[in-house]
Design a protein around this motif. Structure first.
Motif, short mmCIF file in Angstrom:
data_model
loop_
_atom_site.label_atom_id
_atom_site.label_comp_id
_atom_site.label_asym_id
_atom_site.label_seq_id
_atom_site.Cartn_x
_atom_site.Cartn_y
_atom_site.Cartn_z
N PHE A 6 0.86 -1.18 0.00
CA PHE A 6 0.00 0.00 0.00
C PHE A 6 0.90 1.24 0.00
CE2 PHE A 6 -2.67 3.23 1.86
CZ PHE A 6 -3.96 2.90 1.48
N TYR A 7 0.88 1.96 -1.11
CA TYR A 7 1.70 3.17 -1.25
C TYR A 7 0.82 4.36 -0.92
CZ TYR A 7 4.99 0.17 -3.69
OH TYR A 7 5.89 -0.82 -4.02
N GLU A 8 1.19 5.06 0.14
CA GLU A 8 0.38 6.15 0.67
C GLU A 8 1.17 7.43 0.85
OE1 GLU A 8 -0.77 5.78 4.77
OE2 GLU A 8 1.27 5.38 5.41
N LYS A 9 0.42 8.50 1.09
CA LYS A 9 1.03 9.74 1.57
C LYS A 9 0.81 9.70 3.08
CE LYS A 9 -0.04 14.33 2.27
NZ LYS A 9 -1.08 15.30 2.15
N PRO A 10 1.88 9.62 3.87
CA PRO A 10 1.72 9.59 5.33
C PRO A 10 0.90 10.79 5.80
CG PRO A 10 3.98 9.07 4.76
CD PRO A 10 3.29 9.53 3.48
N GLY A 11 -0.05 10.49 6.66
CA GLY A 11 -0.90 11.55 7.21
C GLY A 11 -2.15 11.81 6.40
N CYS A 12 -2.30 11.16 5.26
CA CYS A 12 -3.49 11.36 4.43
C CYS A 12 -4.70 10.72 5.11
CB CYS A 12 -3.28 10.75 3.04
SG CYS A 12 -4.75 10.78 2.00
N PHE A 13 -5.74 11.51 5.29
CA PHE A 13 -6.95 11.06 5.97
C PHE A 13 -7.59 9.87 5.24
CE2 PHE A 13 -11.61 11.44 6.50
CZ PHE A 13 -11.70 11.23 7.86
N ASN A 14 -7.74 9.99 3.93
CA ASN A 14 -8.38 8.90 3.18
C ASN A 14 -7.51 7.65 3.14
OD1 ASN A 14 -10.92 9.85 2.61
ND2 ASN A 14 -10.30 10.84 0.71
N ASN A 15 -6.20 7.80 3.03
CA ASN A 15 -5.34 6.62 3.06
C ASN A 15 -5.49 5.89 4.39
OD1 ASN A 15 -2.48 7.88 1.13
ND2 ASN A 15 -4.37 6.93 0.43
N ALA A 16 -5.64 6.62 5.48
CA ALA A 16 -5.85 5.99 6.79
C ALA A 16 -7.15 5.19 6.80
CB ALA A 16 -5.85 7.04 7.89
N ARG A 17 -8.22 5.75 6.25
CA ARG A 17 -9.51 5.04 6.20
C ARG A 17 -9.42 3.81 5.29
NH1 ARG A 17 -14.44 9.02 5.30
NH2 ARG A 17 -13.47 9.14 3.26
N GLN A 18 -8.72 3.95 4.17
CA GLN A 18 -8.57 2.83 3.24
C GLN A 18 -7.82 1.68 3.92
OE1 GLN A 18 -6.46 5.09 0.35
NE2 GLN A 18 -8.31 5.99 -0.53
N LYS A 19 -6.76 2.00 4.64
CA LYS A 19 -5.99 0.96 5.34
C LYS A 19 -6.86 0.28 6.40
CE LYS A 19 -2.57 3.62 6.51
NZ LYS A 19 -1.28 4.15 7.02
N GLN A 20 -7.66 1.04 7.12
CA GLN A 20 -8.55 0.46 8.13
C GLN A 20 -9.50 -0.56 7.52
OE1 GLN A 20 -10.39 3.94 9.83
NE2 GLN A 20 -8.75 4.26 11.31
N ILE A 21 -10.05 -0.23 6.36
CA ILE A 21 -10.98 -1.14 5.68
C ILE A 21 -10.27 -2.42 5.27
CG2 ILE A 21 -12.35 -1.44 3.58
CD1 ILE A 21 -13.02 1.62 3.86
N LEU A 22 -9.08 -2.30 4.70
CA LEU A 22 -8.33 -3.48 4.27
C LEU A 22 -7.96 -4.37 5.45
CD1 LEU A 22 -6.08 -1.79 1.55
CD2 LEU A 22 -7.89 -3.50 1.14
N VAL A 23 -7.50 -3.77 6.53
CA VAL A 23 -7.12 -4.55 7.72
C VAL A 23 -8.35 -5.21 8.33
CG1 VAL A 23 -6.23 -4.35 10.08
CG2 VAL A 23 -5.02 -3.24 8.20
N ALA A 24 -9.47 -4.48 8.40
CA ALA A 24 -10.71 -5.06 8.96
C ALA A 24 -11.19 -6.25 8.12
CB ALA A 24 -11.79 -3.99 9.03
N ALA A 25 -10.86 -6.25 6.84
CA ALA A 25 -11.24 -7.37 5.96
C ALA A 25 -10.26 -8.53 6.07
CB ALA A 25 -11.33 -6.88 4.52
#
Length: 143
Positions: A6-25
């Protein structure tokens, strides 16, 4: 369960939400800083994330140079787009995702669900997980 690079911009609000969804799955994430990754030495790799998408869809519409009109993704070639992104990675649409050698850009929830499976972690509402919430404010996405 997939191992997702997962290539993200650290601190990005949406990237944080996207990661949460993937981990929850149930997916395992290997997180990379998109802004610090050595794209200069990996131009072909960067290009591979965009597959057959039109060039304008490769860009982060919240990037300051895009938002201000300084750069116009509608008028650029593939080669020039990659060069702009290598020089200024904030221009790259996020996230970049890689699983078992398959690469994609963006976080369209239905496409991610079909590709990786999100099960109960898939949000039920039409949640926009790509557009920066700051886009509707005076602030632009900052590196």
């Amino acid at each position: 369960m997939a191992i997702v690079h997962f290539y993200e911009k650290p601190g990005c609000f949406n990237n944080a939400r996207q990661k949460q969804i993937l981990v929850a799955a149930g997916h395992l994430l290997v997180v990379h800083d998109l802004l610090q990754f050595p794209w200069k030495d990996n131009r072909q790799r960067l290009r591979s994330f965009f597959a057959d998408l039109p060039v304008p869809q490769w860009f982060n519409s919240s990037a300051p140079a895009i938002k201000s009109g300084e750069l116009d993704p509608l008028t650029v070639s593939e080669t020039q787009a990659i060069e702009w992104m290598v020089a200024n990675p904030i221009l790259i649409r996020r996230p970049l995702l890689e699983v078992d050698g398959r690469r994609r850009v963006g976080f369209d929830i239905d496409n991610i669900d079909a590709w990786l499976g999100l099960a109960e972690a898939k949000p039920h509402a039409n949640l926009d997980l790509e557009t920066c919430p700051k886009l509707h404010q005076t602030q632009a996405c900052q590196p």
